[in-house]
Design an enzyme around this catalytic site. Sequence first.
Site, PDB file in Angstrom:
ATOM      1  N   CYS A  13      16.937 -47.549  62.895  1.00  0.00           N
ATOM      2  CA  CYS A  13      17.993 -47.046  62.019  1.00  0.00           C
ATOM      3  C   CYS A  13      17.799 -47.590  60.618  1.00  0.00           C
ATOM      4  O   CYS A  13      16.889 -48.377  60.363  1.00  0.00           O
ATOM      5  CB  CYS A  13      19.381 -47.440  62.547  1.00  0.00           C
ATOM      6  SG  CYS A  13      19.683 -49.222  62.498  1.00  0.00           S
ATOM      7  N   CYS A  16      17.572 -51.334  60.112  1.00  0.00           N
ATOM      8  CA  CYS A  16      16.239 -51.908  60.318  1.00  0.00           C
ATOM      9  C   CYS A  16      15.428 -51.825  59.032  1.00  0.00           C
ATOM     10  O   CYS A  16      14.720 -52.766  58.653  1.00  0.00           O
ATOM     11  CB  CYS A  16      15.500 -51.173  61.440  1.00  0.00           C
ATOM     12  SG  CYS A  16      16.298 -51.246  63.048  1.00  0.00           S
ATOM     13  N   ASP A 435       6.271 -29.666  23.926  1.00  0.00           N
ATOM     14  CA  ASP A 435       5.223 -29.782  22.932  1.00  0.00           C
ATOM     15  C   ASP A 435       4.679 -28.377  22.684  1.00  0.00           C
ATOM     16  O   ASP A 435       4.680 -27.529  23.578  1.00  0.00           O
ATOM     17  CB  ASP A 435       4.116 -30.698  23.457  1.00  0.00           C
ATOM     18  CG  ASP A 435       2.939 -30.773  22.509  1.00  0.00           C
ATOM     19  OD1 ASP A 435       3.156 -31.089  21.336  1.00  0.00           O
ATOM     20  OD2 ASP A 435       1.810 -30.476  22.952  1.00  0.00           O
ATOM     21  N   ASP A 637       0.933 -32.239  27.044  1.00  0.00           N
ATOM     22  CA  ASP A 637      -0.381 -32.233  27.693  1.00  0.00           C
ATOM     23  C   ASP A 637      -1.397 -33.149  27.041  1.00  0.00           C
ATOM     24  O   ASP A 637      -2.486 -33.339  27.575  1.00  0.00           O
ATOM     25  CB  ASP A 637      -0.946 -30.808  27.716  1.00  0.00           C
ATOM     26  CG  ASP A 637      -1.407 -30.355  26.332  1.00  0.00           C
ATOM     27  OD1 ASP A 637      -0.743 -30.732  25.335  1.00  0.00           O
ATOM     28  OD2 ASP A 637      -2.409 -29.627  26.249  1.00  0.00           O
ATOM     29  N   ASP A 641       1.042 -37.210  23.482  1.00  0.00           N
ATOM     30  CA  ASP A 641       2.342 -36.963  24.115  1.00  0.00           C
ATOM     31  C   ASP A 641       2.736 -38.079  25.084  1.00  0.00           C
ATOM     32  O   ASP A 641       3.887 -38.126  25.531  1.00  0.00           O
ATOM     33  CB  ASP A 641       2.313 -35.637  24.889  1.00  0.00           C
ATOM     34  CG  ASP A 641       2.095 -34.438  23.985  1.00  0.00           C
ATOM     35  OD1 ASP A 641       2.636 -34.445  22.866  1.00  0.00           O
ATOM     36  OD2 ASP A 641       1.373 -33.502  24.398  1.00  0.00           O
TER      37      ASP A 641
END
Length: 753
Positions: A13, A16, A435, A637, A641
């Site tokens: 559970c 644990c 961007d 990309d 950035d």
Amino acid sequence: MDNATLKLRGMSCASCANSIEETISLVPGVEECQVNFGAEQATVTYDPQKTDLEAIQNAVDAAGYSAYLLQEQDLLSGDDDAEKATRLAESRALTGKLWVAGIISILLVVGSLPLMTGLSLPWLPTWLHNPLLQLVLTTPVLFWCGVSFFINAWKAFKRHAATMDTLVAIGTGSAYLYSLFPTFFPEFFTTQGLPADIYYEAATVIVTLILLGRLLENRAKGQTSEAIRSLVGLQAKTARVIRQGTEVDIPIAEVVVGDVILVRPGEKIPVDGKIVDGSSTIDEAMVTGESVPVKKQTGDEVIGATINKTGSFKFQTTRVGKDTFLAQIVKLVQQAQGSKAPIQRLADKVTGWFVPAVIAIAIATFIIWYNIMGNVTMALITTVGVLIIACPCALGLATPTSIMVGTGKGAENGILIKGAESLELAHQLQTIVLDKTGTITQGKPTVTDFVTVNGTANSNELKLLRLAASVERNSEHPLAEAVVQYAQSQGVELTDSQKFEAIAGSGVQGYVSNQFVKIGTHRWMTELSIDTSALQTHWERLEYLGKTVIWIAVNGKIQAIMGITDAVKSSSVSAIRSLQRMGLSVVMLTGDNRRTAEVIAREVGIKRVFAEVRPDQKAATVEKLQSEGKIVAMVGDGINDAPALAQADVGMAIGTGTDVAIAASDITLISGDLQGIFTAIQLSRATMQNIKQNLFFAFIYNVAGIPIAAGILFPIFGWLLSPIIAGVAMAFSSVSVVTNALRLRNFQPKTLG
């Protein structure tokens, strides 16, 4: 710091999971630990100078559980036999015990029908309700079929902890021990006017139902990891390698970097590489989510596990094994599935005090009913019912199962989510910052205009072009690549440059043939006090047309300008419109000049633009938007950035971009299509809705079930919840949560509009 993912065994559970997390965190040298009950994994960050994996595993073992290192190579090669064998062995053991417990439970329930119904059933053999026989039948069910509950409860007790097993052990053990007295000393009860009832059938049925729940839960957990197995299954099993002039089919594991591989139409590409001969169209949908086949020719990169559609070609391998693109996807999905979402903290906090609270409620229930009714039987029934119905398995499964399915579904749609926190946060986004170059546009600029101070056609033109392109070929910027490609198309032969330097957000400079060449923005030329008036009219005309203009200065004097255009991606307009329809504010961020930026913004429907922003200012711009109280996603990309991606609440990298940008992001859009943003947000919303449904299922069983089991309805309606019914409710609370999470596998992103 080192990172490791451990596979855990022995958890029953969420309590644990919390216990293991605390145990590992206390190991000296461990910086951070996250234990995911649903994935049965621990993600550990530790200092190898202070500790090692053996010490961490020993700590887990000492806590009563087991852990082993999840071998990345085994998983990536599809050779996860150990994991499959372990889960299969667990399933078989549970099935065997379930059959034994089930058959015995049926016999005991049938034998107890006269007592439970108060009816005389002459057709029923009298020996079936013999207390000694029921004792003999019950003992193996409790102490063989259900022995793990008692063992785990004892281990938890030694750690001064309480888990689901504690509740089950106390509940079934109480029913068993109580039944021993009327079995051997029935006169003790009859002389006091009490019924000498036995509850062996309750103990056996509860064990049976919990074993059934565990079995169904075990099988369902296996399905939540189906995404990884599906990804691994995409790769080819063999490769046709050309060695010493001969074509040889070899297992994919034997392919090495530098091998030349032949791929025919209809075949899968075995590993990553670069085409050296031939051309084709390739279906990359399985890793990018992009349905349209992509044209590939000599020099283009190919991705392992994609499908060659038309022509034959040869390619040279660049990445194999765990370094391939597919392997990195598998690794990221695995890490995301093992991560913990912030919303799970609620469940963790609840389970932290839940079991002790339930034990306290059970004790209070026994005392109250015994004092009110003077009936030990009724007090026992309500106490056992409270203990059984309150097991918090469902709470531990509510969040991780949805996260596992959601991140796997993201990978199927070309969206790599690094962690559960990003998946959760995406549904709260308010502002999307895009961007321009490579995100809104294709990122493949083309030179359309080249104007010198002496006009558009003069003998000095090619010389200037050679100087500019010779410097620009040292830069990784897309605009630089456009300049180089234009020079080469004009037949210009490039030469080496010296003392090359890139000035972030401004331009580049260097020496070519003893000429000091600067190529960059108008702002930079102005800052350098270089007179630009000679080409001012041409500059304004090109900017009005929405083109990016770069200036070329030689030895401190302006000599030429270039007009460069970058076409907008075909999906950008519809993607941005869809994001706006979702109620999101879409912002464009670019280092380009304002006129060009505004032309592109008008074309795609963006109203708010931050232009002429240097790379070091992009993160500050994102921070400014955050200071307005917005939850911000940055989509980019390029290398420049990366700081902004890291600053944003959710950083989304275009998969066609640089490794640095992808590393700084939280979500990677493999295909480079802005559709991915739309899909990622939809997936986040669907996953969070699923998690909330799971938490409702988990809490409603306990919130409604505990008072009913405690007998709150008895004074009003005379209803008393049987411990057997409590066992049914507890078992199927977990099953309902996992089953609901698996519904996410049917997630389909809506189309753009």
